[in-house]
Design a protein around this motif. Structure first.
Motif, mmCIF file in Angstrom:
data_model
loop_
_atom_site.group_PDB
_atom_site.id
_atom_site.type_symbol
_atom_site.label_atom_id
_atom_site.label_comp_id
_atom_site.label_asym_id
_atom_site.label_seq_id
_atom_site.Cartn_x
_atom_site.Cartn_y
_atom_site.Cartn_z
ATOM 1 N N ALA A 71 -149.671 25.989 46.627
ATOM 2 C CA ALA A 71 -149.149 25.610 48.005
ATOM 3 C C ALA A 71 -147.510 25.597 47.949
ATOM 4 O O ALA A 71 -146.532 26.022 48.544
ATOM 5 N N VAL A 72 -146.899 25.186 46.518
ATOM 6 C CA VAL A 72 -145.527 24.869 46.561
ATOM 7 C C VAL A 72 -144.816 26.515 46.225
ATOM 8 O O VAL A 72 -143.692 26.599 46.514
ATOM 9 N N GLY A 73 -145.540 27.376 45.410
ATOM 10 C CA GLY A 73 -144.878 28.495 45.276
ATOM 11 C C GLY A 73 -143.882 28.444 44.269
ATOM 12 O O GLY A 73 -143.833 27.860 43.206
ATOM 13 N N ALA A 74 -142.636 29.168 44.549
ATOM 14 C CA ALA A 74 -141.751 29.377 43.695
ATOM 15 C C ALA A 74 -140.627 28.092 43.895
ATOM 16 O O ALA A 74 -139.424 27.963 43.334
ATOM 17 N N ALA A 75 -140.941 27.298 44.690
ATOM 18 C CA ALA A 75 -140.162 26.080 45.267
ATOM 19 C C ALA A 75 -140.235 24.857 44.509
ATOM 20 O O ALA A 75 -139.883 23.938 44.672
ATOM 21 N N GLY A 76 -140.936 24.960 43.362
ATOM 22 C CA GLY A 76 -141.004 23.681 42.635
ATOM 23 C C GLY A 76 -139.713 22.854 42.337
ATOM 24 O O GLY A 76 -139.594 21.652 42.429
ATOM 25 N N VAL A 77 -138.645 23.429 41.716
ATOM 26 C CA VAL A 77 -137.451 22.831 41.343
ATOM 27 C C VAL A 77 -136.638 22.324 42.557
ATOM 28 O O VAL A 77 -136.423 21.083 42.624
ATOM 29 N N GLU A 78 -136.856 22.956 43.581
ATOM 30 C CA GLU A 78 -136.247 22.242 44.843
ATOM 31 C C GLU A 78 -136.937 21.340 45.509
ATOM 32 O O GLU A 78 -136.281 20.307 46.111
ATOM 33 N N LEU A 79 -138.292 21.323 45.386
ATOM 34 C CA LEU A 79 -138.965 20.229 46.154
ATOM 35 C C LEU A 79 -138.599 19.162 45.085
ATOM 36 O O LEU A 79 -138.672 17.747 45.843
ATOM 37 N N ILE A 80 -138.984 19.012 43.843
ATOM 38 C CA ILE A 80 -138.595 18.086 42.737
ATOM 39 C C ILE A 80 -137.252 17.258 43.275
ATOM 40 O O ILE A 80 -137.014 16.170 43.047
ATOM 41 N N ALA A 81 -136.010 18.135 43.557
ATOM 42 C CA ALA A 81 -134.715 17.520 43.515
ATOM 43 C C ALA A 81 -134.672 16.849 45.060
ATOM 44 O O ALA A 81 -134.211 15.561 45.061
ATOM 45 N N LEU A 82 -135.593 17.266 46.021
ATOM 46 C CA LEU A 82 -135.536 16.652 47.284
ATOM 47 C C LEU A 82 -136.468 15.298 46.942
ATOM 48 O O LEU A 82 -135.998 14.354 47.610
ATOM 49 N N ALA A 83 -137.630 15.350 46.162
ATOM 50 C CA ALA A 83 -138.259 13.980 46.134
ATOM 51 C C ALA A 83 -137.585 13.261 45.392
ATOM 52 O O ALA A 83 -137.727 11.930 45.894
ATOM 53 N N ARG A 84 -136.888 13.337 44.453
ATOM 54 C CA ARG A 84 -136.091 12.548 43.614
ATOM 55 C C ARG A 84 -134.952 11.922 44.618
ATOM 56 O O ARG A 84 -134.597 10.640 44.416
ATOM 57 N N GLU A 85 -134.425 12.794 45.451
ATOM 58 C CA GLU A 85 -133.410 12.213 46.382
ATOM 59 C C GLU A 85 -133.913 11.124 47.363
ATOM 60 O O GLU A 85 -133.224 10.181 47.708
ATOM 61 N N GLN A 86 -135.121 11.525 47.619
ATOM 62 C CA GLN A 86 -135.854 10.681 48.644
ATOM 63 C C GLN A 86 -136.572 9.396 48.046
ATOM 64 O O GLN A 86 -137.101 8.486 48.612
ATOM 65 N N GLY A 87 -136.337 9.198 46.765
ATOM 66 C CA GLY A 87 -136.913 7.861 45.855
ATOM 67 C C GLY A 87 -138.415 8.087 45.472
ATOM 68 O O GLY A 87 -138.967 7.029 44.999
ATOM 69 N N VAL A 88 -138.911 9.333 45.497
ATOM 70 C CA VAL A 88 -140.154 9.380 44.735
ATOM 71 C C VAL A 88 -139.981 9.043 43.053
ATOM 72 O O VAL A 88 -139.020 9.466 42.418
ATOM 73 N N LYS A 89 -141.100 8.454 42.728
ATOM 74 C CA LYS A 89 -140.985 8.067 41.150
ATOM 75 C C LYS A 89 -141.894 8.955 40.241
ATOM 76 O O LYS A 89 -141.668 8.978 39.008
ATOM 77 N N ARG A 90 -143.206 9.486 40.793
ATOM 78 C CA ARG A 90 -144.173 10.189 40.089
ATOM 79 C C ARG A 90 -144.455 11.438 40.704
ATOM 80 O O ARG A 90 -144.810 11.477 41.991
ATOM 81 N N MET A 91 -144.651 12.385 39.649
ATOM 82 C CA MET A 91 -145.126 13.784 40.004
ATOM 83 C C MET A 91 -146.410 13.982 39.253
ATOM 84 O O MET A 91 -146.444 13.952 38.028
ATOM 85 N N VAL A 92 -147.455 14.335 39.944
ATOM 86 C CA VAL A 92 -149.006 14.812 39.301
ATOM 87 C C VAL A 92 -149.119 16.089 39.640
ATOM 88 O O VAL A 92 -149.195 16.421 40.816
ATOM 89 N N THR A 93 -149.154 17.175 38.864
ATOM 90 C CA THR A 93 -149.204 18.380 39.450
ATOM 91 C C THR A 93 -150.502 19.042 38.424
ATOM 92 O O THR A 93 -150.918 18.677 37.432
ATOM 93 N N MET A 94 -151.178 19.958 39.486
ATOM 94 C CA MET A 94 -152.303 20.914 38.958
ATOM 95 C C MET A 94 -151.639 21.670 38.055
ATOM 96 O O MET A 94 -150.544 22.284 38.338
ATOM 97 N N SER A 95 -152.496 22.007 36.982
ATOM 98 C CA SER A 95 -151.892 23.322 36.113
ATOM 99 C C SER A 95 -153.112 23.934 35.512
ATOM 100 O O SER A 95 -154.153 24.002 36.113
ATOM 101 N N ALA A 96 -153.201 24.761 34.497
ATOM 102 C CA ALA A 96 -154.198 25.512 33.965
ATOM 103 C C ALA A 96 -154.109 25.376 32.402
ATOM 104 O O ALA A 96 -153.104 25.513 31.871
ATOM 105 N N LEU A 97 -155.294 25.542 31.791
ATOM 106 C CA LEU A 97 -155.428 25.544 30.428
ATOM 107 C C LEU A 97 -154.899 26.741 29.746
ATOM 108 O O LEU A 97 -154.512 26.923 28.505
#
Length: 283
Positions: A71-97
Motif C-alpha cells: 500500500a505504501v510503495g516507495a513512500a515509506g520515508v515520507e509517511l514516517i516523517a509525516l507520522a512523527r510530525e503528527q505525534g505517532v509513537k509506534r510503527m508495525v510493518t509487514m515484511s518478509a523472511l
C-alpha cells in the motif's frame, strides 16, 4: 487510535476486525470505499497511502500505524516523517523472511511490495517499531491452484518436493494486533511461519480433504509451470521469480519457526485449517 494501511487486504481486513473486537479505536485506510465493509465502530478513510499527504488529517490522534508495504510503495520515508510530525509513537510493518535475500529472490517486489525499504525506514524511524517477517502465505494456494481444482482433480506444478511452512493470514494479523497493543515485540523482527513443513502434494491433499474431493499433484517442467501461471493472469516476471523461489524453498528448506506459538501462546493454525476456512475459493 490505530491507523491501518492495506485495510481491505489479506492481512489488513482480519486485523481491523481483531482490533475492533478488542475495543480499540481503528481507522481503516482504503483507496476504494466500495470494498470497505467493516464493523460499524471502525472509521473508514479514503486515501492513497503511497501519497502520504492524503493521510495528514487521518493521522490526527493516531498513536500507532500498521504499515502494508504494497500500500505504501516507495513512500515509506515520507509517511514516517509525516507520522512523527503528527505525534505517532509506534510503527508495525509487514515484511518478509526473504527481505535480506538478493533482490531477484524477492519476487513480491514486482507487485510493489518494497519490504526491504519499508522495513529499513521503519527501523530507522526513531519511533517504536516491530517488523513482521512472514514466510509463504497459505493464501498463495488460491492464485496457484484454485482454477485447476475447480476444473478437475489434478493440480500440475513444478518442484513437488520443495517445502514451505505456509502461514494462515489470520495468524499474521493476530501477531500484528499483539505488536500494536503490547510492548513485548518492540525492536524485534519475528519470523512468522506455519507450524509444519509441507510439500505441494501435501497441500493439495489437504485442500482435497477440505472440499471433499480426491485431488492429486502431477509434476510438470518449470517452463510449463511458468506458462500455466502466465495463462492464469500472473505477470511473466512474477511467475518466473516465484518459480525460482519455489525451487529454493525460500532458500531455507523446510523452515518452520515457532514464533507464532510463542507470541500468541497457542499453536499456529495449520494449512489444513486454512483450507477449511477457504473452501469457497476452490469449489
Amino acid at each position: 487510535m490505530i491507523l491501518i494501511t492495506g485495510a481491505t487486504g489479506t492481512v489488513g481486513r482480519p486485523l481491523v476486525g481483531m482490533l475492533d473486537h478488542a475495543g480499540v479505536g481503528v481507522r481503516a485506510v482504503t483507496r476504494d470505499m466500495t470494498s470497505a465493509r467493516f464493523p460499524a465502530a471502525v472509521e473508514v478513510i479514503q486515501a492513497e497511502p503511497s501519497e502520504p499527504e492524503t493521510l495528514r488529517d487521518a493521522l490526527v490522534g493516531v498513536t500507532a500505524i500498521f504499515v502494508n508495504p504494497r500500500a505504501v510503495g516507495a513512500a515509506g520515508v515520507e509517511l514516517i516523517a509525516l507520522a512523527r510530525e503528527q505525534g505517532v509513537k509506534r510503527m508495525v510493518t509487514m515484511s518478509a523472511l526473504n527481505v535480506e535475500f538478493d533482490v531477484e529472490r524477492q519476487p513480491s517486489r514486482l507487485r510493489g511490495e518494497y519490504n526491504k525499504e519499508v522495513e529499513f525506514a521503519v527501523v530507522e524511524s526513531g519511533l517504536e517499531w516491530v517488523a513482521l517477517r512472514s514466510g509463504a502465505y497459505a493464501d498463495n494456494a488460491i492464485a496457484m491452484w484454485a482454477g485447476q481444482i475447480r476444473a478437475g482433480e489434478v493440480v500440475r506444478g513444478a518442484y513437488p518436493n520443495s517445502t514451505w511452512a505456509p502461514i494462515h493470514e489470520h495468524d499474521i494479523a493476530a501477531v500484528g494486533a499483539h505488536a500494536l497493543l503490547t510492548d513485548g515485540l518492540l525492536g524485534r523482527r519475528p519470523v512468522l511461519t506455519g507450524p509444519h513443513s509441507l510439500t505441494q502434494p501435501n497441500m493439495v491433499t489437504a485442500i482435497g480433504a477440505a472440499i471433499g474431493r480426491s485431488l492429486r499433484f502431477e509434476e510438470i517442467s518449470p517452463d510449463a509451470a511458468t506458462q500455466a501461471m502466465i495463462r492464469a493472469g500472473i505477470p511473466t516476471p512474477l511467475a518466473e521469480g516465484f518459480l525460482t523461489m519455489q525451487a529454493e524453498s525460500y532458500g531455507q528448506r523446510g523452515l518452520v519457526s515457532n514464533e507464532v506459538e510463542e507470541i500468541l501462546r497457542r499453536p499456529a493454525r495449520t494449512f489444513a485449517e486454512w483450507a477449511v476456512d477457504h473452501v469457497d475459493s476452490f469449489r
